[in-house]
Design a protein around this motif. Sequence first.
Motif, short mmCIF file in Angstrom:
data_model
loop_
_atom_site.label_atom_id
_atom_site.label_comp_id
_atom_site.label_asym_id
_atom_site.label_seq_id
_atom_site.Cartn_x
_atom_site.Cartn_y
_atom_site.Cartn_z
N ILE A 556 0.84 -1.21 0.00
CA ILE A 556 0.00 0.00 0.00
C ILE A 556 0.87 1.24 0.00
O ILE A 556 2.03 1.22 0.40
CB ILE A 556 -0.96 0.04 1.21
CG1 ILE A 556 -0.16 0.11 2.52
CG2 ILE A 556 -1.91 -1.14 1.19
CD1 ILE A 556 -1.02 0.32 3.74
N SER A 557 0.26 2.32 -0.46
CA SER A 557 0.93 3.62 -0.49
C SER A 557 0.22 4.55 0.48
O SER A 557 -1.01 4.58 0.57
CB SER A 557 0.89 4.22 -1.90
OG SER A 557 1.32 5.57 -1.90
N ILE A 558 0.99 5.31 1.24
CA ILE A 558 0.48 6.39 2.09
C ILE A 558 1.16 7.67 1.62
O ILE A 558 2.37 7.82 1.82
CB ILE A 558 0.78 6.14 3.58
CG1 ILE A 558 0.06 4.88 4.07
CG2 ILE A 558 0.35 7.34 4.42
CD1 ILE A 558 0.34 4.52 5.52
N PRO A 559 0.45 8.55 0.91
CA PRO A 559 -1.00 8.59 0.67
C PRO A 559 -1.43 7.60 -0.42
O PRO A 559 -0.65 7.22 -1.28
CB PRO A 559 -1.23 10.02 0.21
CG PRO A 559 0.06 10.40 -0.45
CD PRO A 559 1.13 9.72 0.35
N SER A 560 -2.72 7.23 -0.34
CA SER A 560 -3.26 6.31 -1.34
C SER A 560 -3.90 7.04 -2.51
O SER A 560 -4.01 6.48 -3.60
CB SER A 560 -4.29 5.39 -0.68
OG SER A 560 -5.37 6.13 -0.15
N SER A 561 -4.33 8.29 -2.29
CA SER A 561 -4.91 9.08 -3.39
C SER A 561 -4.89 10.55 -3.00
O SER A 561 -4.80 10.90 -1.81
CB SER A 561 -6.34 8.64 -3.69
OG SER A 561 -7.20 8.93 -2.60
N TYR A 562 -4.97 11.40 -4.01
CA TYR A 562 -5.07 12.84 -3.74
C TYR A 562 -5.75 13.53 -4.92
O TYR A 562 -5.65 13.08 -6.06
CB TYR A 562 -3.70 13.47 -3.46
CG TYR A 562 -2.55 12.91 -4.24
CD1 TYR A 562 -2.20 13.42 -5.50
CD2 TYR A 562 -1.79 11.86 -3.73
CE1 TYR A 562 -1.12 12.91 -6.22
CE2 TYR A 562 -0.71 11.34 -4.44
CZ TYR A 562 -0.38 11.87 -5.68
OH TYR A 562 0.67 11.37 -6.39
N THR A 563 -6.46 14.59 -4.61
CA THR A 563 -7.23 15.33 -5.61
C THR A 563 -6.85 16.79 -5.59
O THR A 563 -6.59 17.37 -4.53
CB THR A 563 -8.75 15.20 -5.34
OG1 THR A 563 -9.02 15.56 -3.97
CG2 THR A 563 -9.22 13.78 -5.57
N ALA A 564 -6.82 17.40 -6.77
CA ALA A 564 -6.55 18.84 -6.92
C ALA A 564 -7.88 19.57 -7.07
O ALA A 564 -8.80 19.09 -7.73
CB ALA A 564 -5.67 19.09 -8.13
N HIS A 565 -7.99 20.74 -6.44
CA HIS A 565 -9.22 21.53 -6.47
C HIS A 565 -8.86 22.98 -6.80
O HIS A 565 -7.74 23.43 -6.52
CB HIS A 565 -9.94 21.48 -5.12
CG HIS A 565 -10.30 20.09 -4.69
ND1 HIS A 565 -11.58 19.61 -4.70
CD2 HIS A 565 -9.52 19.07 -4.22
CE1 HIS A 565 -11.60 18.37 -4.26
NE2 HIS A 565 -10.36 18.01 -3.96
N MET A 566 -9.81 23.71 -7.33
CA MET A 566 -9.54 25.11 -7.68
C MET A 566 -10.80 25.96 -7.60
O MET A 566 -11.93 25.45 -7.56
CB MET A 566 -8.93 25.21 -9.07
CG MET A 566 -9.89 24.93 -10.21
SD MET A 566 -9.16 25.24 -11.82
CE MET A 566 -8.12 23.81 -11.98
N THR A 567 -10.58 27.28 -7.60
CA THR A 567 -11.67 28.25 -7.65
C THR A 567 -11.12 29.56 -8.17
O THR A 567 -9.94 29.89 -7.92
CB THR A 567 -12.30 28.45 -6.25
OG1 THR A 567 -13.49 29.23 -6.35
CG2 THR A 567 -11.35 29.16 -5.31
N PRO A 568 -11.90 30.34 -8.93
CA PRO A 568 -11.43 31.66 -9.38
C PRO A 568 -11.46 32.67 -8.23
O PRO A 568 -12.37 32.64 -7.40
CB PRO A 568 -12.43 32.03 -10.47
CG PRO A 568 -13.67 31.27 -10.13
CD PRO A 568 -13.23 30.01 -9.46
N ILE A 569 -10.47 33.55 -8.18
CA ILE A 569 -10.41 34.53 -7.09
C ILE A 569 -10.04 35.91 -7.62
O ILE A 569 -9.43 36.05 -8.67
CB ILE A 569 -9.40 34.12 -5.99
CG1 ILE A 569 -7.98 34.04 -6.57
CG2 ILE A 569 -9.80 32.83 -5.33
CD1 ILE A 569 -6.91 33.87 -5.49
N SER A 570 -10.41 36.90 -6.82
CA SER A 570 -9.95 38.27 -7.04
C SER A 570 -8.90 38.57 -5.98
O SER A 570 -9.14 38.40 -4.79
CB SER A 570 -11.12 39.26 -6.91
OG SER A 570 -10.67 40.59 -6.99
#
Length: 781
Positions: A556-570
Amino acid sequence: MAQAYFVDDGSENFNEIRPTFYIGQHDSTRSETLTDLQYGQVLNTGFSFVTTPITNDHFHERILSLLNTSLSSLGDQQTTGSRPDPIVPPLTTDDTTLFPGTFTSGLVAYSSPWIDLCSPNHIISSISRQVLNLEVAYANFCGVRSIIIPGPRQDAVDAGTSQGITQYARAIQEALLIGTRVTFIVHLPMYREPGLEERAPILSLPGQHQNGGDQEPKEIDLFSSWDSWHVIRTACEYDTRLFVALRVPRALPEKELQTRWFSEPLQYLTFGPQTFQTNKTGHPSLSRHHQELIWTYMRLKNAPYFLLCDVGPELAASSGTSESINASSTVDFPSLAEAAATQTAKNGQKAQGQNEYSAYLRHVERQQEPLSVLEQGTLTNFQDWLQSPLQPLSDNLESVTYEVFEGDPVKYHQYEMAIAAALREWDEQGKPKSSPKGVVIAVAGSGRGPLVTRALRASEKTGVPVEVWAVEKNPNAYVYLLRQNQKVWGGRVTVVKTDMRAWKGPLVSSGSDNDKPVHGKVDILVSELLGSFADNELSPECLDGIQHVLAPEHGISIPSSYTAHMTPISTPRIYSDIVQRKAGGDATAFDTPWVVRLFAIDFVAQKVPDRARFQQAWEFVHPLPQSTMDAVEARRSGGVVGGGGGSMSGGVGANDHNTRHCHLTFVCRTRGVIHGLAGYFEAVLYESSNGNEKVELSTLPDMIDKKSKDMISWFPIFFPLKQPLYFPPDTELEVSMWRQTDDAKVWYEWMVEAFMWVGPSQRVKVGGSEMCSSRKVACLM
């Protein structure tokens, strides 16, 4: 009395630190610069600084006379170019009482509120512009450091044309070139609440209706004042010497507008008597909402100052000027407070107490939540400060960089929990161990060894024996790891100096002369290779490269998964910083995804059904299926021709499985401007096979407290736009982003488009950015 706000029960913890309030005094009826004694009297009533007019009533009368003479001489010929515009003559000693002096640099200049830079009449606007330039040039000469300029009294929405605002913006741009050593502050209302405008009548044609008079009540556009500010600062190219002074209304607007102004370069929060309410004891006070707004704004690294307008104190007319004080002896020269006290005593006057409005703000100051230990140092210092992303594969990090990472106990606590959970389940399910000594744990990219320590601690807590390997390519960190193994870990760890992708696995036997060394497998692979956008420091590529050492069925891998997230900003402050960097010679300033603790920002998107404020871009999972690894190896060995973006970019496509693309839609209810995209990540360190236990990390603003509260290891990432993108109300912002590779490096490309619905089934594009790319500063593999 003001003393009502100074109750001290002795319970205050003097070790607590709170943001400091600097409170200034402004009198809109003041036409003369205060004498030194009057200045001292104001300071003695609780103020930190004072505003001063640059010119006086005599100058005003001269300008009125010039305007009337010019209009009379023109008669009906008032079209532009029919005759040269009148020229405002230079200042004389009759026109001003502001002169260079000991305390001049401590004064805040206030330009004439009666000029009309927005006037459609070219004579009035020309005279107003000349007056502003004269005042700016003279204040700059006197040594004044800041000038407040009253903002436009009418916005483009109300005027039905943008002519006045663009004229105003052009005038400010010119003034910035004249006042080279001065900070400019445009005084604007948070929104056009009645009663917030300047009271002084502006220059106008004979019989012309004055702005601010009796008008028909109409619906207030909350964002029109911000619109004007946006035009002004855009025309001035986000000049770092241009700030805004915000008039705080009695009725605070919706949170969207409050956060919009929070992201702007605020220099002053200004309060008039109409903003305050009277409490039960008859003293001025502010509503709870106003107090919360103040406390929020004061958390800024460059917190705004306060400016109290027209709330006193009343000053007696001075019998003399500052020249009447004998300053020939520096020893006997009194302080301002001593001089003021002496003068009032001579005049038989009672010394004034503290101004009740400033006293109340001091009370609000003491009611703030104390700064946390992190806010006093790390978090505040790093506010909106741009850092280049790390290049962990191509660069060897310094010890101080590792030390910063290790200063976050939350991250390592989560890792320890994940390792402990994995060990417990491994033992409970009786999974085979890759070593007679116990479960084999390899820490890939060990740095100075904090994860190694946590792995050993997890073993001790669970009672599950382990064999730990520390793999690190940095030769300098390798020396430190050897010392840690001697001094801290008691020789329980095997330290290996190599790039993790070249490591063949735990050495089982070194082999004889004719036999090759025998390498074993790893049961649990632990790494902290995540970046601000999860994958931006090449965690996928690193873990792919070391996956061959994992036990094929149970590893097994630690971390097992990861996700990228985004949002537009001023984020005007950061955009201005990047503009300055590019002007200073950094050609890749707008191509760089910056790591930054985003703070003075406005999340322009709203959460609506099916459209979150923060949206997932993509995901990586480890370990990869064996079929994927086989395909990668076939491409790398030349067994496959072509395939994906990697091959088209000159590579063989061996890393194409790590390319990603997303297309996200964000909904913006109110109009605004975006300067780029904020990136965050979430990671699942470990999840039990039955799903009952899950250890996670998150930097998402709306999830961090739930999953990894107070974690500071990772600041967000910022993908800048080369030009700010303005959008109207009810806009859909469509964001396209790519993670690209050519087998030698990884980079991002991003673009934003704005769409607006003009009918039930018709949508039109109202703006868009150019394609941005970080290829010039790509992360090297």
